[in-house]
Design an enzyme around this catalytic site. Structure first.
Site, PDB file in Angstrom:
ATOM      1  N   GLY A  45      40.306  33.183  40.067  1.00  0.00           N
ATOM      2  CA  GLY A  45      40.618  34.008  38.901  1.00  0.00           C
ATOM      3  C   GLY A  45      39.303  34.434  38.301  1.00  0.00           C
ATOM      4  N   GLU A  46      39.159  34.240  37.012  1.00  0.00           N
ATOM      5  CA  GLU A  46      37.922  34.609  36.322  1.00  0.00           C
ATOM      6  C   GLU A  46      37.373  33.331  35.677  1.00  0.00           C
ATOM      7  OE1 GLU A  46      36.298  37.495  36.403  1.00  0.00           O
ATOM      8  OE2 GLU A  46      34.818  36.450  35.171  1.00  0.00           O
ATOM      9  N   SER A  47      36.251  32.864  36.218  1.00  0.00           N
ATOM     10  CA  SER A  47      35.772  31.539  35.786  1.00  0.00           C
ATOM     11  C   SER A  47      35.367  31.494  34.313  1.00  0.00           C
ATOM     12  CB  SER A  47      34.635  31.051  36.680  1.00  0.00           C
ATOM     13  OG  SER A  47      33.649  32.031  36.797  1.00  0.00           O
ATOM     14  N   CYS A  76      37.327  29.712  45.050  1.00  0.00           N
ATOM     15  CA  CYS A  76      36.606  30.811  44.393  1.00  0.00           C
ATOM     16  C   CYS A  76      36.237  30.459  42.942  1.00  0.00           C
ATOM     17  CB  CYS A  76      37.421  32.085  44.520  1.00  0.00           C
ATOM     18  SG  CYS A  76      36.384  33.525  44.450  1.00  0.00           S
ATOM     19  N   ARG A 103      27.534  33.268  40.862  1.00  0.00           N
ATOM     20  CA  ARG A 103      28.787  34.025  40.739  1.00  0.00           C
ATOM     21  C   ARG A 103      28.613  35.444  41.256  1.00  0.00           C
ATOM     22  NH1 ARG A 103      30.501  35.099  35.244  1.00  0.00           N
ATOM     23  NH2 ARG A 103      32.463  35.680  36.250  1.00  0.00           N
ATOM     24  N   ILE A 133      36.793  37.597  47.460  1.00  0.00           N
ATOM     25  CA  ILE A 133      37.020  38.544  46.357  1.00  0.00           C
ATOM     26  C   ILE A 133      36.040  38.227  45.233  1.00  0.00           C
ATOM     27  CG2 ILE A 133      38.715  39.414  44.709  1.00  0.00           C
ATOM     28  CD1 ILE A 133      40.839  38.419  46.744  1.00  0.00           C
ATOM     29  N   HIS A 169      39.765  32.849  49.346  1.00  0.00           N
ATOM     30  CA  HIS A 169      41.152  32.654  48.892  1.00  0.00           C
ATOM     31  C   HIS A 169      42.125  32.485  50.066  1.00  0.00           C
ATOM     32  CE1 HIS A 169      41.021  33.831  44.562  1.00  0.00           C
ATOM     33  NE2 HIS A 169      39.919  34.452  44.925  1.00  0.00           N
ATOM     34  N   GLU A 171      45.019  31.218  50.094  1.00  0.00           N
ATOM     35  CA  GLU A 171      46.418  31.391  49.658  1.00  0.00           C
ATOM     36  C   GLU A 171      46.871  32.847  49.766  1.00  0.00           C
ATOM     37  OE1 GLU A 171      43.830  31.000  47.788  1.00  0.00           O
ATOM     38  OE2 GLU A 171      43.961  32.383  46.096  1.00  0.00           O
TER      39      GLU A 171
HETATM   40  N1  GLN Z   1      34.061  36.386  40.348  1.00  0.00           N
HETATM   41  C1  GLN Z   1      34.981  35.471  39.809  1.00  0.00           C
HETATM   42  C2  GLN Z   1      34.301  34.530  38.838  1.00  0.00           C
HETATM   43  O1  GLN Z   1      33.157  34.423  38.753  1.00  0.00           O
HETATM   44  C3  GLN Z   1      35.649  34.656  40.894  1.00  0.00           C
HETATM   45  C4  GLN Z   1      36.534  35.542  41.686  1.00  0.00           C
HETATM   46  C5  GLN Z   1      37.706  34.896  42.288  1.00  0.00           C
HETATM   47  O2  GLN Z   1      38.127  33.803  41.917  1.00  0.00           O
HETATM   48  N2  GLN Z   1      38.272  35.618  43.203  1.00  0.00           N
HETATM   49  O3  GLN Z   1      34.925  33.886  38.131  1.00  0.00           O
END
Ligand code: GLN
Length: 193
Positions: A45-47, A76, A103, A133, A169, A171
């Site tokens: 997701g978005e860390s 990720c 990241r 991704i 990912h 999944e």
């Molecule tokens: N770029 C995202 C981050 O830094 C990670 C991307 C992902 O989980 N697909 O959080």
């Protein structure tokens, strides 16, 4: 029962994968729910968002305690959250894997890609599709970290103790291999409980 941290990101895909493997599953939104599960997935997701939401609910210390005895799979952004050091001080990581990460090191969303990787699990070679991704790069690993797969000389699957971190990912392409490996084969979590 396996829990998936359900604060942000693609947690529902991980629930599907775990259900394909016949695990009982639970979305985890509060620290007290950790006492009900035997393994945890921290999804992508978005860390920065995951870190903020975790801080708001005081998740850091309970997850670190959970990690002492029980396995965690991070993908990720989940891998970023499990790292020790990272190049973004907005994120408070968990220091569960002795790795440093960068990241978004492969570029922006448009530079996301999918490719074949080779990974050796339990002495068996597997070819799997890996969607990267806005993926992180692991730029340093500690001596207790095993690298189970490289992609173009970069470590992309790492294991330390009973924890597994993936830069991609699985999944999203319905790969069950990693969830099965860490929760059934390494940790032998029963499907009945
Ligand atoms: N770029 C995202 C981050 O830094 C990670 C991307 C992902 O989980 N697909 O959080």
């Amino acid at each position: 029962m396996i829990g998936v941290l359900a604060l942000q990101g693609d947690y529902s895909k991980h629930i599907e994968i775990l259900q394909m493997l016949n695990f009982k599953t639970m979305e985890i939104r509060y620290p007290k729910e950790l006492s009900l599960i035997e393994g945890l997935v921290i999804p992508g997701g978005e860390s920065t968002t995951i870190s903020d939401l975790m801080a708001r609910s005081n998740f850091h210390s309970p997850i670190k305690t959970f990690a002492k005895k029980k396995p965690i799979l991070g993908t990720c952004a989940g891998l970023i959250m499990m790292s020790k050091n990272l190049s973004d001080d907005r994120i408070k990581s968990l220091d569960i894997l002795d790795i440093s990460v960068d990241r978004n090191a492969y570029g922006r969303q448009i530079d996301s890609f999918i490719d074949q990787i080779e990974v050796s699990l339990n002495g068996k070679q597997n070819n799997v599709l890996a969607p990267f991704i806005r993926a992180p790069k692991i730029n340093k690993v500690g001596k207790n970290v095993k690298i189970l797969s490289y992609y173009k000389n970069e470590p992309v699957v790492v294991k330390q103790g009973h924890h597994l971190g993936l830069a991609f990912h699985p999944e999203l392409v319905n790969t069950t291999l990693f969830h099965k490996y860490i929760f059934s084969e390494q940790f032998e979590i029963s499907h009945a409980t």
